[in-house]
Design a protein around this motif. Structure first.
Motif, PDB file in Angstrom:
ATOM      1  N   LEU A   1      17.556   7.884 -16.107  1.00 34.95           N
ATOM      2  CA  LEU A   1      17.943   9.425 -16.315  1.00 34.95           C
ATOM      3  C   LEU A   1      16.890  10.305 -15.544  1.00 34.95           C
TER       4      LEU A   1
ATOM      5  N   LEU B   1      14.876  14.010 -15.722  1.00 40.10           N
ATOM      6  CA  LEU B   1      14.803  15.084 -16.604  1.00 40.10           C
ATOM      7  C   LEU B   1      13.589  15.896 -16.178  1.00 40.10           C
TER       8      LEU B   1
ATOM      9  N   ASP C   1       5.728  14.914  -9.490  1.00 37.15           N
ATOM     10  CA  ASP C   1       7.150  15.456  -9.110  1.00 37.15           C
ATOM     11  C   ASP C   1       7.773  16.335  -9.983  1.00 37.15           C
ATOM     12  N   ASP C   2       8.751  17.207  -9.592  1.00 33.47           N
ATOM     13  CA  ASP C   2       9.388  18.131 -10.435  1.00 33.47           C
ATOM     14  C   ASP C   2      10.183  17.716 -11.670  1.00 33.47           C
ATOM     15  N   ALA C   3      10.316  16.306 -11.710  1.00 31.59           N
ATOM     16  CA  ALA C   3      10.992  15.708 -12.792  1.00 31.59           C
ATOM     17  C   ALA C   3      10.834  14.170 -13.164  1.00 31.59           C
ATOM     18  N   ALA C   4      11.196  13.975 -14.290  1.00 28.98           N
ATOM     19  CA  ALA C   4      10.734  12.630 -14.780  1.00 28.98           C
ATOM     20  C   ALA C   4      11.801  11.646 -14.449  1.00 28.98           C
ATOM     21  N   ILE C   5      11.604  10.470 -14.464  1.00 25.14           N
ATOM     22  CA  ILE C   5      12.556   9.091 -13.912  1.00 25.14           C
ATOM     23  C   ILE C   5      12.703   8.352 -15.085  1.00 25.14           C
TER      24      ILE C   5
END
Lengths: 343, 343
Positions: free
Chosen positions: A55, A57, B42-46
């Motif tokens: 995912l 997020l 980064d701009d989002a989590a993974i």
């Protein structure tokens, strides 16, 4: 105050009234048709993520007077709130699944809510994204938060890390339109429908982003604060130096005309490359992957342009129209200076 | 404005200064140690969700002056922001995984940020929950959003739907403490450390919630707006009627004393049952599951009390101290009247 408020069908809120929180939720309920949202009737959504996928997020918050002009169309505000989050997913190659929103409203009335809900429904439908849930609060400010959730094949999310010396640096679409559109919307430049639309309604480059890993790209991010500052960030995160050739930066016809009128030569292109809010993708590609990236761009119907490259070193070098090195006074917007500077 | 700001080590922000957004992110980075957060770079989590589990997703927003008193300890604000979201996960039986936060700050200074970050670190550590990501914005208001993500075995999340006529209605812990604590914090009643703490630092009933499905409970929710209004909501969602026996409502020793002093008899218990912010679990249990629920309560070290039952019909009936039917003027707080009413 009293017992639980009766649920009113939407439309009962008079346009000029300030809708109650329960009425706002009723309106959002019409959009929250995905089973995971459970009709917004519980305090949380229940969602089965795609099997075996990772995912992605992300959360962004925007505030009236900081990230959008107080007179902005609520439909555009909703579009941009969601689209900028989806742009973060696009940069990692993720497929959007759903969002949760936190609406802190001030004195916005029923007409505002209706326009906002219409824009929200439109952007979610356009990108096949569900409204999973959210919360709504009345306070003395307007602050809109969005958490977006997407999925990507395990180990195949692109990040800012991974670019290597020798890679080419590409950008999608055209650069600088949104910044010029903001100037027009503020009355600092003549009106221009195309440029203003590029500021109001960013288009997350999902199809392109979803193909970049397979095409051989090594790093990616979306351009939100300005092409130069974001290229600097990508290069620093990857431990390499970026070189950007201003003459290669793709401009729309409208931006080219406007920048040519205002100040021809490198200054106009520097304006484009530092103005922010582009929501295009910036990515690093080894030369061997060029043809795969070009084929992807065609399949995704998203133009891509090589604007420079990466080499050993640190930071960013900017080359002017005849290849001369420039030292720009600024690279874009930092976290401490909003890129859509409505204040 | 200029190039990307140099990343400063935390501690460089002077306590009395208003920290820049980049400095806020630097402080949060120290808390975001989970690999999914990628150091907030980064701009989002993974994030790889647990295989085959369903995800439970919730978002709550709180605003200064609406949900907390302007003078509240920032550490407590952070605790409550996260704990109330985890309480929504607890009600569904979910195991918390992580949160994303959206911090819109006004003129909060470095000392405020340090206290907030300390409370955030504490609540996340206490409940083994990761900080996945977030966003920070400076605006003319303080609005704090939290999206919490948890996981539950497929098909085993409890919701408000599913209670049946004949089920007993249970509640965890004690009711009314937080409302009395708020009155004390506002200076409307004498100080009381226990009651004030119950308002400042709610404890999400995760261990209890995670066992309720297996123990045989049929429906659950957390009590946030008042026991009576939330019981009414659970009953309506399940299509049954609730009967609450005021004499059975569990009161803490401190609440009992205070309510006894103020107004003995049913009025005091009505105050407790309508005052909100309890963050206890309310759940429906068929009589055959009584012993399993009692065993679970012991294992989870969380007292539970039968407070009434469900029958055919609709809405809520409240019985007074001698079993006489009451008609309370109000059941609790609705979406349109904040339960911690600092305004």
């Amino acid at each position: 105050m009293g017992a639980a408020p009766p649920l009113k069908p939407s439309g009962v809120v008079t346009k000029s009234q300030v809708p109650a929180e329960s009425e706002i939720i009723d309106r959002l309920r019409e959009i929250a048709s995905h089973p995971a949202a459970r009709g917004l009737r519980d305090d949380a959504a229940i969602w089965q993520p795609p099997l075996g996928r990772e995912l992605v997020l992300t959360h962004d918050t925007i505030a009236r007077g900081v990230h959008y002009l107080p007179g902005a169309d609520p439909s555009d505000i909703a579009w941009k709130l969601v689209a900028t989050n989806l742009s973060d997913l696009a940069a990692m190659g993720a497929v959007p699944s759903g969002i949760l929103i936190g609406l802190t409203l001030d004195r916005e009335d029923g007409a505002w809510l209706e326009r906002f809900a219409a824009g929200l429904a439109r952007v979610l439908s356009e990108y096949d994204t569900a409204l999973f849930g959210g919360d709504t609060v009345r306070a003395g400010a307007t602050v809109l938060g969005c958490t977006a959730i997407g999925h990507v094949e395990r180990g195949r999310a692109l990040t800012r890390i991974g670019a290597q010396a020798g890679d080419d640096l590409y950008v999608s679409g055209t650069i600088g339109d949104a910044g010029l559109g903001l100037a027009a919307l503020r009355g600092e430049a003549p009106a221009d429908r195309f440029l203003e639309r590029r500021h109001r309604l960013p288009m997350p480059r999902l199809a392109l982003g979803q193909g970049l890993f397979a095409a051989g790209a090594r790093a990616a991010m979306d351009v939100s604060d300005g092409l130069l500052i974001d290229a600097d960030r990508l290069a620093r995160a990857s431990g390499v130096a970026a070189e950007i050739d201003l003459a290669l930066i793709p401009l729309s016809k409208q931006a080219g005309l406007r920048l040519g009128e205002a100040d021809s030569g490198p200054d106009g292109r520097l304006t484009a490359a530092t103005s922010g809010d582009d929501y295009e993708l910036l990515f690093a590609v080894p030369p061997a992957a060029t043809s795969a990236v070009v084929a992807l761009a065609g399949a995704a119907r998203t133009p891509v342009t090589r604007i420079g490259g990466l080499s050993a070193g640190r930071g960013i070098r900017v080359l002017g129209m005849t290849g001369e090195p420039l030292a720009p006074g600024r690279l874009g917007f930092t976290h401490d200076a909003p890129s859509t500077g409505a204040r």
